[in-house]
Scaffold this active site. Structure first.
Site, PDB file in Angstrom:
ATOM      1  N   GLY A   1       0.860  -1.188   0.000  1.00 31.95           N
ATOM      2  CA  GLY A   1       0.000   0.000   0.000  1.00 31.95           C
ATOM      3  C   GLY A   1       0.890   1.229   0.000  1.00 31.95           C
TER       4      GLY A   1
ATOM      5  CG  ASN B   1      -2.496   9.874   2.454  1.00 34.09           C
ATOM      6  OD1 ASN B   1      -1.746  10.382   1.614  1.00 34.09           O
ATOM      7  ND2 ASN B   1      -3.746  10.259   2.614  1.00 34.09           N
ATOM      8  CB  VAL B   2      -0.836   4.583   6.228  1.00 37.78           C
ATOM      9  CG1 VAL B   2      -0.098   3.850   7.335  1.00 37.78           C
ATOM     10  CG2 VAL B   2      -2.062   5.287   6.800  1.00 37.78           C
TER      11      VAL B   2
ATOM     12  NE  ARG C   1     -11.975   5.740  11.017  1.00 39.99           N
ATOM     13  CZ  ARG C   1     -12.163   6.197  12.247  1.00 39.99           C
ATOM     14  NH1 ARG C   1     -13.386   6.337  12.741  1.00 39.99           N
ATOM     15  NH2 ARG C   1     -11.135   6.530  12.992  1.00 39.99           N
TER      16      ARG C   1
ATOM     17  NE  ARG D   1      -9.556   3.392  13.892  1.00 39.36           N
ATOM     18  CZ  ARG D   1      -9.817   4.182  14.924  1.00 39.36           C
ATOM     19  NH1 ARG D   1     -10.843   3.931  15.714  1.00 39.36           N
ATOM     20  NH2 ARG D   1      -9.057   5.235  15.155  1.00 39.36           N
TER      21      ARG D   1
ATOM     22  CB  VAL E   1      -1.376  -0.703   9.189  1.00 36.12           C
ATOM     23  CG1 VAL E   1      -1.749   0.737   9.514  1.00 36.12           C
ATOM     24  CG2 VAL E   1       0.036  -1.009   9.663  1.00 36.12           C
ATOM     25  CB  THR E   2      -5.585  -2.975   6.392  1.00 35.21           C
ATOM     26  OG1 THR E   2      -4.458  -2.853   5.525  1.00 35.21           O
ATOM     27  CG2 THR E   2      -6.865  -2.774   5.620  1.00 35.21           C
TER      28      THR E   2
ATOM     29  NE  ARG F   1      -5.017   9.162  16.589  1.00 36.00           N
ATOM     30  CZ  ARG F   1      -5.425   8.385  15.592  1.00 36.00           C
ATOM     31  NH1 ARG F   1      -6.155   7.307  15.850  1.00 36.00           N
ATOM     32  NH2 ARG F   1      -5.120   8.678  14.352  1.00 36.00           N
TER      33      ARG F   1
ATOM     34  CG  HIS G   1      -7.019   0.894  16.293  1.00 37.59           C
ATOM     35  ND1 HIS G   1      -6.561   2.006  16.951  1.00 37.59           N
ATOM     36  CD2 HIS G   1      -6.986   1.207  14.973  1.00 37.59           C
ATOM     37  CE1 HIS G   1      -6.277   2.950  16.054  1.00 37.59           C
ATOM     38  NE2 HIS G   1      -6.529   2.495  14.854  1.00 37.59           N
TER      39      HIS G   1
HETATM   40  N1  APR Z   1      -2.752  -4.543  -2.939  1.00 40.47           N
HETATM   41  C1  APR Z   1      -1.908  -3.506  -2.778  1.00 40.47           C
HETATM   42  N2  APR Z   1      -2.324  -2.232  -2.563  1.00 40.47           N
HETATM   43  C2  APR Z   1      -3.637  -2.020  -2.520  1.00 40.47           C
HETATM   44  C3  APR Z   1      -4.595  -3.059  -2.675  1.00 40.47           C
HETATM   45  C4  APR Z   1      -4.099  -4.367  -2.907  1.00 40.47           C
HETATM   46  N3  APR Z   1      -4.917  -5.419  -3.064  1.00 40.47           N
HETATM   47  N4  APR Z   1      -5.824  -2.517  -2.585  1.00 40.47           N
HETATM   48  C5  APR Z   1      -5.666  -1.199  -2.342  1.00 40.47           C
HETATM   49  N5  APR Z   1      -4.346  -0.891  -2.312  1.00 40.47           N
HETATM   50  C6  APR Z   1      -3.717   0.410  -2.111  1.00 40.47           C
HETATM   51  C7  APR Z   1      -4.413   1.545  -2.841  1.00 40.47           C
HETATM   52  O1  APR Z   1      -4.097   1.542  -4.219  1.00 40.47           O
HETATM   53  C8  APR Z   1      -3.864   2.761  -2.094  1.00 40.47           C
HETATM   54  O2  APR Z   1      -2.717   3.306  -2.740  1.00 40.47           O
HETATM   55  O3  APR Z   1      -3.751   0.787  -0.739  1.00 40.47           O
HETATM   56  C9  APR Z   1      -3.478   2.202  -0.710  1.00 40.47           C
HETATM   57  C10 APR Z   1      -4.245   2.826   0.437  1.00 40.47           C
HETATM   58  O4  APR Z   1      -3.850   4.140   0.536  1.00 40.47           O
HETATM   59  P1  APR Z   1      -4.835   5.325   0.988  1.00 40.47           P
HETATM   60  O5  APR Z   1      -6.086   5.233   0.216  1.00 40.47           O
HETATM   61  O6  APR Z   1      -4.042   6.590   0.972  1.00 40.47           O
HETATM   62  O7  APR Z   1      -5.200   4.908   2.494  1.00 40.47           O
HETATM   63  P2  APR Z   1      -4.305   5.167   3.808  1.00 40.47           P
HETATM   64  O8  APR Z   1      -4.695   6.460   4.414  1.00 40.47           O
HETATM   65  O9  APR Z   1      -2.885   4.910   3.505  1.00 40.47           O
HETATM   66  O10 APR Z   1      -4.883   4.021   4.764  1.00 40.47           O
HETATM   67  C11 APR Z   1      -4.641   2.658   4.488  1.00 40.47           C
HETATM   68  O11 APR Z   1      -4.559   2.073   6.809  1.00 40.47           O
HETATM   69  O12 APR Z   1      -4.999   3.335   8.700  1.00 40.47           O
HETATM   70  C12 APR Z   1      -5.508   2.390   7.799  1.00 40.47           C
HETATM   71  O13 APR Z   1      -7.900   2.802   7.813  1.00 40.47           O
HETATM   72  C13 APR Z   1      -6.724   2.923   7.065  1.00 40.47           C
HETATM   73  O14 APR Z   1      -7.369   0.813   6.144  1.00 40.47           O
HETATM   74  C14 APR Z   1      -6.730   2.036   5.853  1.00 40.47           C
HETATM   75  C15 APR Z   1      -5.235   1.798   5.589  1.00 40.47           C
END
Ligand code: APR
Length: 318
Positions: free
Chosen positions: A17, A20-21, A90, A96, A126-127, A159, A183
């Site tokens: 992924g 952002n995270v 979210r 969540r 983390v997801t 937090r 969480h």
């Molecule tokens: N394989 C790889 N990457 C994937 C897949 C997958 N099957 N499905 C989605 N992604 C990628 C998306 O393309 C995206 O770039 O996961 C990334 C998620 O990034 P953001 O949308 O920016 O989400 P983010 O804020 O990083 O949060 C990710 O962490 O804190 C938790 O609740 C939050 O579940 C969320 C996760």
């Protein structure tokens, strides 16, 4: 003359992924020189673009480790740690738990790809919903549960510490506090054990302040979501991941509230939940049982029941 390739002095951490995270985690891992990073995403260009940007940054910052972006799990082979941040974040008004269905299928496919290449890695989830995803992974992965850990309690603790610091004026480093449990809304800030410069928190604040601190802790993530409007928190989550990765790589005597499989500790079994843990190269080194107040003990058990119920619902939905 045959040339031997230099052996990297850095461990290998895959971040699944590149959103952002994930990207912020990669940035911190590099800046702290903890690991070479592989950033992988279904959106391959996103992963490759962010990795390239970070490598450009390396010319200024001179950090030692490197990062590659990819869409292929082959590049993640033999990782020491795999951090799973892939999934949907979210939106305002969502809990969540609302993410469970969609993120479960993402975590499922990520595990399949990553496990084939790194069967000996430690996995950090983390997801969200974090506890449900970690429990799902324990069921799916077929790995020893001490290698499947969730990041949630370290973030909730950050937090909680912030809220205590705002209420008391103390510096975060002088505050010793932990949040355990799920969480989510069912998290358990351990107010009975929190100290500020060595003094019990409960002696320093009014009941009204305590209620505000607890509310700010439990609703901290939602407050960020509400303000951002287009996503959820990522700086503190990434920093919490990196704290845990460092502890996993180097071993640590600091307690990290981590989502781990319980086997009778705190009177709970057969579910992964955030509790105080010593982390090390084997994953979970030791679960530490702290003396909870009766109310905190009850809340922890309620957290366990709510996580189990969510997991069952998810598995029934298929
Ligand atoms: N394989 C790889 N990457 C994937 C897949 C997958 N099957 N499905 C989605 N992604 C990628 C998306 O393309 C995206 O770039 O996961 C990334 C998620 O990034 P953001 O949308 O920016 O989400 P983010 O804020 O990083 O949060 C990710 O962490 O804190 C938790 O609740 C939050 O579940 C969320 C996760």
């Amino acid at each position: 003359m045959t040339k031997t390739l230099p052996v990297s002095r850095y461990p290998k951490v895959t971040v699944v992924g590149a959103g952002n995270v994930g990207a912020t985690t990669a940035l911190l891992l590099l800046m702290k020189e903890l690991a070479n990073v592989v950033l992988i995403d279904v959106a391959e260009g996103l992963a490759r673009g962010k990795a390239l940007d970070l490598m450009h940054m390396r010319s200024n910052e001179h950090f030692g480790p490197t990062v590659v972006g990819t869409g292929s799990y082959e590049d993640t082979a033999d990782s020491d740690i795999v951090v799973v941040t892939a999934g949907v974040p979210r939106k305002p008004g969502m809990t969540r738990e609302d993410l469970a269905g969609i993120n479960a299928s993402i975590v499922h496919s990520v595990l399949k790809g990553a496990l084939a290449e790194s069967p000996n890695a430690l996995y950090l989830f983390v997801t969200n919903p974090l506890d449900v995803m970690t429990n799902l992974a324990v069921q799916l992965a077929g790995l020893p549960p001490q290698r499947l850990i969730g990041m949630g309690g370290v973030l909730d603790t950050a937090r909680f510490t912030y809220a205590i610091s705002e209420a008391t004026g103390a510096a975060p480093r002088d505050i010793k506090a932990l949040v355990i449990g799920a969480h989510g809304e069912a998290m358990v800030p351990l107010v009975s054990l929190a100290t500020v410069a060595g003094r019990p928190l409960l002696e320093l604040i009014t009941p009204g302040q305590l209620a505000q601190i607890t509310e700010a802790t439990v609703q901290g993530g939602a407050a960020v979501v509400k303000l951002l409007e287009t996503g959820s928190a990522f700086y503190a989550p990434a920093s919490s991941i990196v704290q845990m990765v460092k502890a996993l790589l180097e071993g640590s005597a600091t307690l990290h509230s981590s989502c781990v499989r319980l086997n009778g500790e705190y009177g709970i079994s057969g579910v992964s939940l955030c509790v105080p843990v010593l982390l090390g190269s084997e994953g979970v080194r030791e679960i530490i049982e702290l003396p909870l107040s009766p109310e905190e003990g009850e809340q922890l058990h309620a957290s366990a029941e709510s996580t189990k119920a969510q997991l069952e619902r998810l598995l029934q939905e298929g």
